[in-house]
Design a protein around this motif. Sequence first.
Motif, PDB file in Angstrom:
ATOM      1  N   ASP A  95      42.289  36.402  45.111  1.00  0.00           N
ATOM      2  CA  ASP A  95      42.752  35.031  45.272  1.00  0.00           C
ATOM      3  C   ASP A  95      43.753  34.690  44.175  1.00  0.00           C
ATOM      4  OD1 ASP A  95      42.030  32.276  46.696  1.00  0.00           O
ATOM      5  OD2 ASP A  95      42.437  31.932  44.577  1.00  0.00           O
ATOM      6  N   ALA A  96      44.782  33.979  44.567  1.00  0.00           N
ATOM      7  CA  ALA A  96      45.892  33.733  43.654  1.00  0.00           C
ATOM      8  C   ALA A  96      45.461  32.967  42.404  1.00  0.00           C
ATOM      9  CB  ALA A  96      46.994  32.970  44.385  1.00  0.00           C
ATOM     10  N   ASN A  97      44.410  32.178  42.507  1.00  0.00           N
ATOM     11  CA  ASN A  97      43.989  31.403  41.340  1.00  0.00           C
ATOM     12  C   ASN A  97      42.917  32.115  40.520  1.00  0.00           C
ATOM     13  OD1 ASN A  97      45.528  29.208  40.845  1.00  0.00           O
ATOM     14  ND2 ASN A  97      44.325  27.779  42.074  1.00  0.00           N
ATOM     15  N   GLU A  98      42.619  33.351  40.875  1.00  0.00           N
ATOM     16  CA  GLU A  98      41.590  34.108  40.158  1.00  0.00           C
ATOM     17  C   GLU A  98      42.014  34.356  38.713  1.00  0.00           C
ATOM     18  OE1 GLU A  98      38.001  36.357  41.716  1.00  0.00           O
ATOM     19  OE2 GLU A  98      39.242  34.741  42.433  1.00  0.00           O
ATOM     20  N   THR A  99      43.298  34.610  38.500  1.00  0.00           N
ATOM     21  CA  THR A  99      43.794  34.876  37.149  1.00  0.00           C
ATOM     22  C   THR A  99      44.649  33.701  36.683  1.00  0.00           C
ATOM     23  OG1 THR A  99      44.020  37.159  37.856  1.00  0.00           O
ATOM     24  CG2 THR A  99      45.022  36.575  35.744  1.00  0.00           C
ATOM     25  N   PRO A 100      44.111  32.862  35.821  1.00  0.00           N
ATOM     26  CA  PRO A 100      44.950  31.774  35.323  1.00  0.00           C
ATOM     27  C   PRO A 100      46.042  32.338  34.422  1.00  0.00           C
ATOM     28  CG  PRO A 100      42.620  31.449  34.758  1.00  0.00           C
ATOM     29  CD  PRO A 100      42.776  32.862  35.219  1.00  0.00           C
ATOM     30  N   ILE A 101      47.210  31.794  34.527  1.00  0.00           N
ATOM     31  CA  ILE A 101      48.320  32.212  33.670  1.00  0.00           C
ATOM     32  C   ILE A 101      48.830  30.973  32.960  1.00  0.00           C
ATOM     33  CG2 ILE A 101      50.611  33.250  33.607  1.00  0.00           C
ATOM     34  CD1 ILE A 101      49.922  34.661  36.220  1.00  0.00           C
ATOM     35  N   PRO A 102      48.774  30.931  31.638  1.00  0.00           N
ATOM     36  CA  PRO A 102      49.228  29.731  30.931  1.00  0.00           C
ATOM     37  C   PRO A 102      50.631  29.346  31.383  1.00  0.00           C
ATOM     38  CG  PRO A 102      48.264  31.286  29.395  1.00  0.00           C
ATOM     39  CD  PRO A 102      48.326  31.972  30.721  1.00  0.00           C
ATOM     40  N   LYS A 103      50.851  28.068  31.500  1.00  0.00           N
ATOM     41  CA  LYS A 103      52.148  27.576  31.991  1.00  0.00           C
ATOM     42  C   LYS A 103      53.299  28.142  31.169  1.00  0.00           C
ATOM     43  CE  LYS A 103      54.533  23.136  32.730  1.00  0.00           C
ATOM     44  NZ  LYS A 103      55.680  23.807  33.248  1.00  0.00           N
ATOM     45  N   GLU A 104      53.114  28.208  29.861  1.00  0.00           N
ATOM     46  CA  GLU A 104      54.195  28.691  28.999  1.00  0.00           C
ATOM     47  C   GLU A 104      54.540  30.140  29.342  1.00  0.00           C
ATOM     48  OE1 GLU A 104      51.395  27.372  28.025  1.00  0.00           O
ATOM     49  OE2 GLU A 104      51.892  25.515  26.954  1.00  0.00           O
ATOM     50  N   SER A 130      55.199  40.358  30.743  1.00  0.00           N
ATOM     51  CA  SER A 130      54.588  39.205  30.094  1.00  0.00           C
ATOM     52  C   SER A 130      53.450  38.623  30.930  1.00  0.00           C
ATOM     53  CB  SER A 130      55.651  38.130  29.836  1.00  0.00           C
ATOM     54  OG  SER A 130      56.172  37.672  31.063  1.00  0.00           O
ATOM     55  N   LEU A 131      53.361  39.013  32.184  1.00  0.00           N
ATOM     56  CA  LEU A 131      52.334  38.431  33.058  1.00  0.00           C
ATOM     57  C   LEU A 131      51.085  39.311  33.093  1.00  0.00           C
ATOM     58  CD1 LEU A 131      54.564  37.413  36.115  1.00  0.00           C
ATOM     59  CD2 LEU A 131      53.493  35.870  34.466  1.00  0.00           C
ATOM     60  N   PRO A 132      49.932  38.696  33.266  1.00  0.00           N
ATOM     61  CA  PRO A 132      48.703  39.501  33.336  1.00  0.00           C
ATOM     62  C   PRO A 132      48.774  40.569  34.424  1.00  0.00           C
ATOM     63  CG  PRO A 132      48.183  37.155  33.280  1.00  0.00           C
ATOM     64  CD  PRO A 132      49.673  37.253  33.350  1.00  0.00           C
ATOM     65  N   GLN A 133      49.412  40.234  35.557  1.00  0.00           N
ATOM     66  CA  GLN A 133      49.486  41.201  36.658  1.00  0.00           C
ATOM     67  C   GLN A 133      50.223  42.470  36.254  1.00  0.00           C
ATOM     68  OE1 GLN A 133      50.272  38.021  36.769  1.00  0.00           O
ATOM     69  NE2 GLN A 133      50.089  37.111  38.805  1.00  0.00           N
ATOM     70  N   GLY A 134      51.113  42.338  35.273  1.00  0.00           N
ATOM     71  CA  GLY A 134      51.950  43.478  34.922  1.00  0.00           C
ATOM     72  C   GLY A 134      51.372  44.365  33.843  1.00  0.00           C
ATOM     73  N   MET A 157      51.710  37.551  46.882  1.00  0.00           N
ATOM     74  CA  MET A 157      52.879  37.349  46.035  1.00  0.00           C
ATOM     75  C   MET A 157      52.466  37.128  44.582  1.00  0.00           C
ATOM     76  SD  MET A 157      54.935  38.009  48.314  1.00  0.00           S
ATOM     77  CE  MET A 157      56.517  38.049  47.496  1.00  0.00           C
ATOM     78  N   ALA A 158      51.371  36.416  44.374  1.00  0.00           N
ATOM     79  CA  ALA A 158      50.909  36.203  42.993  1.00  0.00           C
ATOM     80  C   ALA A 158      50.522  37.544  42.364  1.00  0.00           C
ATOM     81  CB  ALA A 158      49.729  35.236  42.967  1.00  0.00           C
ATOM     82  N   ALA A 159      49.875  38.406  43.152  1.00  0.00           N
ATOM     83  CA  ALA A 159      49.472  39.712  42.626  1.00  0.00           C
ATOM     84  C   ALA A 159      50.672  40.567  42.259  1.00  0.00           C
ATOM     85  CB  ALA A 159      48.605  40.448  43.646  1.00  0.00           C
ATOM     86  N   GLN A 160      51.776  40.329  42.949  1.00  0.00           N
ATOM     87  CA  GLN A 160      52.987  41.100  42.647  1.00  0.00           C
ATOM     88  C   GLN A 160      53.749  40.578  41.449  1.00  0.00           C
ATOM     89  OE1 GLN A 160      55.579  41.253  45.986  1.00  0.00           O
ATOM     90  NE2 GLN A 160      53.980  42.112  47.265  1.00  0.00           N
ATOM     91  N   GLY A 161      53.273  39.476  40.900  1.00  0.00           N
ATOM     92  CA  GLY A 161      53.936  38.953  39.707  1.00  0.00           C
ATOM     93  C   GLY A 161      55.018  37.926  39.990  1.00  0.00           C
ATOM     94  N   VAL A 162      54.976  37.288  41.149  1.00  0.00           N
ATOM     95  CA  VAL A 162      55.938  36.198  41.383  1.00  0.00           C
ATOM     96  C   VAL A 162      55.570  35.037  40.454  1.00  0.00           C
ATOM     97  CG1 VAL A 162      56.679  34.459  43.057  1.00  0.00           C
ATOM     98  CG2 VAL A 162      56.467  36.856  43.745  1.00  0.00           C
TER      99      VAL A 162
END
Lengths: 268, 257, 638
Positions: free
Chosen positions: B143-152, B191-195, C127-132
């Motif tokens: 789910d897209a909201n599973e990993t919160p990413i700080p706005k900054e 810089s993103l958790p996904q990466g 898309m979120a998982a792909q880093g958008v």
Amino acid sequence: MAAPTTTSAVTGGNSASRPLRPTQRKLPFPASLYQTAVGKKWVMALTGLMLIGFVLVHMAGNLKLYLGVVQHQGELIYDADAYGESLRELLVPIVPRTHLLWVLRLGLIGAFVLHIHSAYSLTRMNLATNFAYESKRDWLAANFASRSMRYTGVIFLAYLIFHLADLTWGLIPGYEWERGEIQHNVVGSLSNPVVAIIYVVANLALAMHIYHGIYSMFQSLGINNPRYNQLRRPLAIGVATIVLVGNVSFPIAVLTNIIEYDPSLLAG
Amino acid sequence: MSKRLNLTLSVWRQAGPSAPGSFMTYHAKNIPDDASFLEMLDIVNEELIETGEVPIEFPHDCREGICGTCGVMINGRAHGQEKGTAACQLHMRKFSDGDTIVIEPWRARAFPIVRDLVVDRSPLDKIVAAGGYVSAPTGTAQDANETPIPKEVADSAMDAAACIGCGACVAACPNSAAQLFTSAKLWHLNSLPQGQAERFRRTEHMVETMEQFFGSCTNHGECTEACPKEISQDFIAYMNRDYIKSQIVNRKLAGQK
Amino acid sequence: MLPDSKIPEGPMADKWDNHRFNIKLVNPANKRKFTVLVVGSGLAGSSAAATLAELGYNVEVFTFHDSPRRAHSIAAQGGINAAKNYRNDGDSIYRLFYDTVKGGDFRSREANVYRLAQVSVDIIDQMAAQGVPFAREYGGLLDNRSFGGAQVSRTFYARGQTGQQLLLGAYQQMMRQVNEGKVTLHTRMEMLDVVKKDGEACGIVCRNLTTGEITSHSGHAVVLATGGYGNVFYLSTNAMACNVTAAWRAHRKGAYFANPCYTQIHPTCIPASDEFQSKLTLMSESLRNDGRIWVPRSPDETRTARDIPEADRYYYLEEKYPSFGNLVPRDVASRNAKTVVDQGLGVGPLKNGVYLDFADAIARDGRDTIESRYSNLFQMYERITGEDPYSVPMRIYPATHYTMGGLWVDYNLMTSVPGLYACGEANFSDHGANRLGASALMQGLADGYFVLPYTIGDHLAPRLGQSPVSLDDDVFVKAQAEVEARTQRFLSIRGTRSPEHFHRELGKLVWDYIGMARDRNGLEKAVTEIRALRDEFWADLRVLGDADGLNSSLEKAGRVADFFELAELMARDALDREESCGGHFRVESQTEEGEALRDDESYSHVSAWEWHDPDTPQTKHAEQLDFVEVKPSQRSYK
């Protein structure tokens, strides 16, 4: 109809662009690091930092030329000469005399070699990838210092060889070179206006080189924090200015007799 | 009514990748100052066709500054004199009557000229193919909201991701380096958790692919000045840091031969 | 005969699940034995190519751009809808489905729309998982906004560049497969024909735009993800290269073209400033939240906007629609702008726009607030027009933006030619007669990621063991020769007018007669005038240069030639549909208040047109639309 194009796996049938460099076999670490341009820049930055350290210490040591004669172990001696002697005696008696100095010198020579080699090979790489514009470029960010790094570097290297030949090896005629007599040799050499001018020009080149070098070093090392980034330019200007003012003061002081060599003062 | 301009153009013409090229002079007459730079070229081309001369090939597509297709050197500057503006968004009111405008294609060994002002920028795609992605096959996502990413963090990633891949950074660089392009993509993903999972592998592969085609960075800063999205050079520092880390603390080596 | 639309049985909510269970599958180990050709690399094409390759198929991607990332999906600004209900404001799959069917003015297939709403949720996750880098709140969770008059906040966005970020996500995912060797990418390759053998699509013919070489490519299935045809209007918000050629070539090879008259006109674009203008620039609809739209009351007004007193200003939307005011839907806002401009009340040097005035909003909220909301849009406006919207009102006018019509496809996204698929804007399927804001990105990705990769198996599974048709086969040799002949024909006319000229003239006809308001008289005139212009095109076209290298005039000539045939079909389709619905407004069919009046009795169907030859009008096949869940009703915004 035109000849069929060959199909490359990556971008398909229509790319005329081929790698300019073949992929190299990867060497074991840490040599692998030096195989890439990013790694070379890192090495260049680190060695540059070492060299800046040397330049600053060298200049600070030379300031002793202003102190004239001092009492040293019961003898009257020029302070600069005493400083030279103290370098030779570093860490004596833990290590024999001049040994540590040689270790430092070898480190310095290594840094020089790497700094120059990385610059040389990156320049060659950039000459190979670049394709000059036929029309006039309008530079927006690149400044004289950044665009002349390879020239200021070469100018300073040439000067350095001259400088060593002149003061370290005594190969340049014009005055009576004496091993270890720093004050005597410096004053003897710089009294010649031609040498003084060479000295000033070389230090202008050095200051420019250091100015862009310091600014650039942070990027190459990956040290970047938006909060402190605006301090990079002032720092680069500051260090370059200190080096320039300090070093250029010597030939001026010699020519205006602020720094002198008078053997009679040692007689007492 | 809009003002009209008469201009002298000096345009690079080259029939093909290996054909010789040269500057040709054209007179752009009666150009409305509301026209965009590319529309000015359209008008010139229409006139060329009328006189039986083969029109100038120039790269363009969306004409709203987002697709990254357009890009030429205009009087020695990539995308022309307006900061943060692609050539398609540059308007003729920024020029004066009687001006001479020199138009040259992007120059880099890795960007061979296709024709006139059009160059082949495919090495940029090769850099992306080497690792500019997060391996998340369709269907595997949480789910897209599973990993919160700080706005900054998301904002910073977006700053980097704004790159349109036009190649102006390469064109403006005296070394034809693609550091700004590569580092922007790296910072977007690194810089993103996904990466994170592929962070060092990605950096290593993208940097090494980049270096097969492009020069090295000497920190002039021309790239950021030329960039229509004003992407920061700071990303280059982050790329350098991640690359050195990938070599020195390369986690894939742990426990492996 | 129109093929079966293959709408699955069962309750609406179960149709997609049932269908996925019932269609044939290709065993994972066998997928590598199939080759799929994907034409187009936008959201739908890239996502389909990436997903098909991940599943194990061999994929070849063709794009006429120099890089797949240039596709025009990149220009979408606003956002992408998904029924996530993250705002807890009562959104649901059913509500998104309902809004889309209603927004499409009851001219779309319920089952397709329901499936779209279902998979919308997965798209955001993917898309979120792909880093958008979607916009986030300080807590790190995804932000949403309400868009295009929707009553819930279901739109996800990445600054004003959502399309760019989503396209880059799909492109990157595809480039990963390129790196793995599962996708072969052909850039600067324009598809110029579909090749059929025994009634089934078996490949395509392309022209290499850099070398001029014409080549054939063979596969087990062909997917067209080639976008919409808005550029038939010449001036539109589409990119310069957007065209109908791929879809039109498929149409000429037997794929039915559905609902070509459904075109969407976006109300807030910057008006054309002169004849030379090459495209129009869209500004986000959100501007209407704070801007007031008006024109002078008198056609002879000569004062500048600021000097015109309140009494002499005509706030036509606020006067006509007191409750919705400036926020009426796209089609209503657009049509009213046309009405006042046609009355001679237009503003600007060419009297071709209406004012969008922020003076009141700035006085009310302060310049800073307005700046924080719209600074990038104001900047863009200033860059293009040279006017400062903080001090003078913006000028806006509607422009073509999206085309709901496209190749007819069944529930599997397969056209009427077996083995030939269409996804994204290139097909007609999900938006009916009008598309809601933030739904285009959703549909492109839904088709490419979550629909086509499964449904294509239904066609491929029975063909296991068949190798692709050989390129030496007669069908390829013949198709390739035809494409070469057609290319040479453009060069050999040697007339006096450029392709650009004909495109501009065609655009004027289409805009005047098949634009925001259409009537029988105009449409009939359009058919004859388009024909006449087409004949002139084939007699007086001038394409210089040769076919052996990059020649954009030559490319353009081919695209304009296809636009001529399409424009004629648009006119015929608009003539045939004697009702108003969504983006299709027939002057003869309106309510007393001047609103679009549908005729559900006669026109609750999809018009799918079958090609014969250039001089014989297409035949219409009607696919009846049944509304089980959402009962058609009349829209009202008073």
